[in-house]
Design a protein around this motif. Structure first.
Motif, PDB file in Angstrom:
ATOM      1  N   VAL A 115       0.837  -1.250   0.076  1.00  0.00           N
ATOM      2  CA  VAL A 115      -0.186  -0.040  -0.015  1.00  0.00           C
ATOM      3  C   VAL A 115       0.835   1.351  -0.029  1.00  0.00           C
ATOM      4  CG1 VAL A 115      -0.209   0.056   2.636  1.00  0.00           C
ATOM      5  CG2 VAL A 115      -2.176   1.070   1.063  1.00  0.00           C
ATOM      6  N   GLN A 116       1.960   1.019   0.476  1.00  0.00           N
ATOM      7  CA  GLN A 116       3.110   2.311   0.622  1.00  0.00           C
ATOM      8  C   GLN A 116       3.421   2.713  -0.975  1.00  0.00           C
ATOM      9  OE1 GLN A 116       6.359   2.153   3.549  1.00  0.00           O
ATOM     10  NE2 GLN A 116       5.492   0.041   3.917  1.00  0.00           N
ATOM     11  N   PHE A 117       3.332   1.950  -1.782  1.00  0.00           N
ATOM     12  CA  PHE A 117       3.945   2.088  -3.238  1.00  0.00           C
ATOM     13  C   PHE A 117       3.047   1.843  -4.021  1.00  0.00           C
ATOM     14  CE2 PHE A 117       6.902  -0.453  -0.349  1.00  0.00           C
ATOM     15  CZ  PHE A 117       7.594   0.619   0.193  1.00  0.00           C
ATOM     16  N   VAL A 223       2.681  13.466  -6.262  1.00  0.00           N
ATOM     17  CA  VAL A 223       3.910  13.394  -7.298  1.00  0.00           C
ATOM     18  C   VAL A 223       4.175  11.899  -6.989  1.00  0.00           C
ATOM     19  CG1 VAL A 223       6.442  13.856  -7.339  1.00  0.00           C
ATOM     20  CG2 VAL A 223       4.672  15.568  -7.068  1.00  0.00           C
ATOM     21  N   LYS A 224       4.667  10.913  -8.116  1.00  0.00           N
ATOM     22  CA  LYS A 224       5.075   9.544  -7.951  1.00  0.00           C
ATOM     23  C   LYS A 224       6.145   9.562  -7.247  1.00  0.00           C
ATOM     24  CE  LYS A 224       5.517   5.421  -8.934  1.00  0.00           C
ATOM     25  NZ  LYS A 224       4.449   4.297  -8.563  1.00  0.00           N
ATOM     26  N   THR A 225       5.999   8.919  -6.221  1.00  0.00           N
ATOM     27  CA  THR A 225       7.140   8.373  -5.340  1.00  0.00           C
ATOM     28  C   THR A 225       7.653   7.018  -5.585  1.00  0.00           C
ATOM     29  OG1 THR A 225       5.808   7.963  -3.533  1.00  0.00           O
ATOM     30  CG2 THR A 225       6.757  10.246  -3.843  1.00  0.00           C
ATOM     31  N   VAL A 226       8.782   6.534  -5.061  1.00  0.00           N
ATOM     32  CA  VAL A 226       9.521   5.167  -4.980  1.00  0.00           C
ATOM     33  C   VAL A 226       9.517   4.835  -3.617  1.00  0.00           C
ATOM     34  CG1 VAL A 226       9.897   4.751  -7.315  1.00  0.00           C
ATOM     35  CG2 VAL A 226      11.711   5.929  -5.738  1.00  0.00           C
ATOM     36  N   LYS A 483      14.230  11.038   5.666  1.00  0.00           N
ATOM     37  CA  LYS A 483      13.770  10.530   6.814  1.00  0.00           C
ATOM     38  C   LYS A 483      12.211  10.906   6.746  1.00  0.00           C
ATOM     39  CE  LYS A 483      14.937   7.680   8.881  1.00  0.00           C
ATOM     40  NZ  LYS A 483      15.118   6.301   8.515  1.00  0.00           N
ATOM     41  N   HIS A 484      11.934  12.124   6.511  1.00  0.00           N
ATOM     42  CA  HIS A 484      10.364  12.742   6.796  1.00  0.00           C
ATOM     43  C   HIS A 484       9.839  12.222   5.462  1.00  0.00           C
ATOM     44  CE1 HIS A 484       7.330  15.742   7.413  1.00  0.00           C
ATOM     45  NE2 HIS A 484       7.670  16.160   6.320  1.00  0.00           N
ATOM     46  N   GLU A 489       5.327   8.408   4.076  1.00  0.00           N
ATOM     47  CA  GLU A 489       4.971   7.323   3.128  1.00  0.00           C
ATOM     48  C   GLU A 489       4.331   6.351   4.284  1.00  0.00           C
ATOM     49  OE1 GLU A 489       8.022   4.333   1.839  1.00  0.00           O
ATOM     50  OE2 GLU A 489       7.854   5.451  -0.037  1.00  0.00           O
ATOM     51  N   LEU A 490       5.041   6.106   5.402  1.00  0.00           N
ATOM     52  CA  LEU A 490       4.541   4.955   6.338  1.00  0.00           C
ATOM     53  C   LEU A 490       3.151   5.603   6.932  1.00  0.00           C
ATOM     54  CD1 LEU A 490       7.858   3.770   8.040  1.00  0.00           C
ATOM     55  CD2 LEU A 490       6.001   2.360   6.950  1.00  0.00           C
TER      56      LEU A 490
END
Length: 567
Positions: A115-117, A223-226, A483-484, A489-490
């Motif tokens: 779910v994070q990604f 915005v797309k993140t990985v 880290k932020h 994300e989490l």
């Protein structure tokens, strides 16, 4: 001019593979909207379900918002056509495969992390002609309609399990769900000309639904993140596509962690080159002014080195061991040492030329024997003092001014002793005193040179210390930013899982809610692992502190160069 994806008006599928269209984002400045159009799943022309599965997998991996398009209604057949979602866990890995007993644990942990990604999920229903009403509920929203279609059955027999599987996967992997229904866009007769129709020929209700859909996508799509919360730029997107396609083509399973590592390696190498290029380009302007004082070249080095580090930070990411930052620091400091050498050489050449020009008249007097007579030594000393005074007045001599003068005075001392010995006006005692005076002048010049060297080295060490502290501060900020991103994300993942758990409890699926609770606990552990109390930055930064210490080799290099040019 290309104005979007072709619609097609025949029974043959228009899109093959995945098409991409990039446009400036309509409401977010300095953002690009990347639209991906995939070929229809279940294309009869292909008859290849494996190809469809990988197309769907790629769409999930590359998107921040996934739009699934179906026609007519969301019934069981429509849900079953989305069976590819049940295969995602086998087709995508979060982490690099492990071996041994830990593999099962890793697989269970991965289920909680998808779910994070994964992207937000929008189900669009075309040519919708029904009333949005449910028995016992009356009028419902589009989202409630989708939620109703994804409701689970409480049975445990094979039929209920097969019914629940695609729905459960959609709920687990795509907790952020939205639904839009679209009426027919125009009359049946005009549908074959849909791509060339004027807006006046489109039904107002369809235009209204389309505007609502577009507004929602533009406003809410992230915005797309990985993995790691790293944002995807245009360059990174290209690397990501290439990595995933090459992995799938080789028959392997795409791994999010490996993709990020591969992308980070490419980007960090490029970041090193960009930072170094900026440093070299800016310092080239300083080089044009050689020779300059140590203060000038050191101040420019500090300023431009800081700029190079900032340029590196803009593009780099996941440089967890500081490997690439160290490469940049070493390359910058090596170039700085080379420039110091060039500056020293330029200073030596300029100072020698100044002294050679000033010494022409004295050389002529020596050749003509003007000093080889009674009282000639005093005239010689006066001319030499005037030469030294004039030399000191010359500007922009660089860092080697005193060393070159010392060498010059040593050479002149031999000449002065010969003239002193031939001066009949002076007594032997006076000659002895003058020799001692000559020696004292040389000693004073040597002391002056050593004092200047000491000051320069102290200055270099002090300024390099400041420069390294600035580098560490930049790294600390980069570390905290990353880290932020991971925390965000989490947090998003946990919030979505908690919302899904509440919904399951409310509808009486206590057992499934309990299983979801295990996934939530796994996410909490992941968060604690990524954010232990204390020591995180210290562990991360220690290799970079060592790098900062290594930079003092510039001081050592300066000592070596000074010795070389002093000879």
């Amino acid at each position: 001019m290309f104005a979007g994806f072709a619609l097609g008006s025949t029974i043959e599928s228009k899109t093959k593979g995945i098409w991409m269209w990039c446009v400036p984002h309509p409401i977010k400045p300095r953002h690009t909207l990347v639209l991906l159009d995939t070929e229809g799943l279940g294309d009869v022309d292909k008859g290849d379900s494996k190809n469809d599965a990988w197309i769907f997998c790629l769409a999930v991996l590359l998107s921040s918002t996934l739009v699934y398009n179906s026609r007519g209604t969301i019934d069981n057949t429509a849900v079953e056509k989305l069976h590819y979602v049940t295969e995602l866990a086998e087709q995508i890995k979060i982490k690099s495969p492990t071996s041994g007993a830990a593999e099962t644990d890793d697989d269970e942990a991965e289920d909680s992390q998808f779910v994070q990604f994964f992207p937000n999920f929008i189900w669009t229903v075309r040519d919708f002609s029904l009333q949005l009403e449910l028995e016992n509920k009356g009028q419902v929203t589009e989202d409630e309609y989708l939620d109703f279609a994804l409701q689970l059955k409480k049975g445990f027999n094979k039929k209920d399990t097969n019914y629940n599987l695609p729905r459960q996967c959609i709920r687990n992997y795509f907790p952020f769900r939205k639904c839009f229904v679209f009426p027919f866009p125009t009359s049946q007769e005009k549908m074959i000309m849909i791509e060339s129709l004027d807006e006046r020929d489109i039904f107002p209700k369809f235009l209204f639904a389309t505007q609502r859909f577009c507004d929602y996508v533009f406003d809410t799509s992230r915005v797309k993140t990985v993995k790691g919360g790293y944002k995807i730029t245009g360059r990174r997107f290209g690397h990501l596509v290439q990595t995933y396609v090459e992995t799938i083509s080789s028959g392997k399973v795409p791994c999010l962690e490996n993709a990020v590592v591969a992308m980070a390696r490419i980007e960090n190498e490029a970041a090193v080159q960009e930072g170094l290029k900026l440093y070299q380009s800016e310092m080239e302007q300083v080089k044009k002014m050689f020779p300059v004082s140590l203060n000038e070249i050191s101040a420019e080095h500090q300023k431009i080195s800081d700029m190079a580090s900032s340029e590196f930070m803009k593009r780099s990411f996941k440089d967890e061991e500081g490997e690439y930052f160290k490469k940049l620091a070493e390359a910058v400091d090596k170039h700085y040492a080379d420039l110091i050498g060039q500056n020293l050489k330029a200073s030596v050449e300029k100072c020698k030329q100044i002294l050679a020009d000033l010494n022409k008249d004295m050389n002529l007097h020596v050749q003509q024997g003007d000093y080889a007579k009674s009282g000639g030594y005093q005239v010689y000393c006066t001319d030499r003092e005037n030469l030294i005074t004039e030399y000191h007045r010359k500007p922009n001599k660089g860092t080697q001014a005193e060393e070159v003068l010392e060498s010059f005075l040593c050479e002149k001392s031999v000449e002065a002793k010969l003239i002193l010995q031939t001066d009949e006006q002076l007594t032997e005692r006076e000659k002895q005193l003058q020799e001692e005076k000559e020696q004292q002048v040389l000693l004073e010049q040597q002391y002056k040179v050593e004092h200047e060297k000491k000051k320069e080295l102290e200055q270099l060490m002090k300024e390099e210390k400041v420069s390294n502290q600035q580098r560490l501060q930049q790294l600390e900020k980069k570390f905290e930013d990353e880290k932020h991103q991971q925390e965000q994300e989490l947090n998003i993942a946990m919030e979505s899982k908690l919302a899904e758990q509440r919904d399951l409890i409310q509808k009486g699926f206590d057992e499934k809610a309990k299983l979801l609770g295990l996934e939530i606990e796994q996410l909490k552990k992941e968060k604690l692992k990524d954010n232990p109390s204390g020591g995180v930055f210290k562990d991360y930064i220690m290799p970079l502190v060592d790098t900062a210490k290594d930079v003092f080799s510039t001081v050592l290099q300066y000592k070596i160069l000074k010795k070389q040019f002093a000879r």
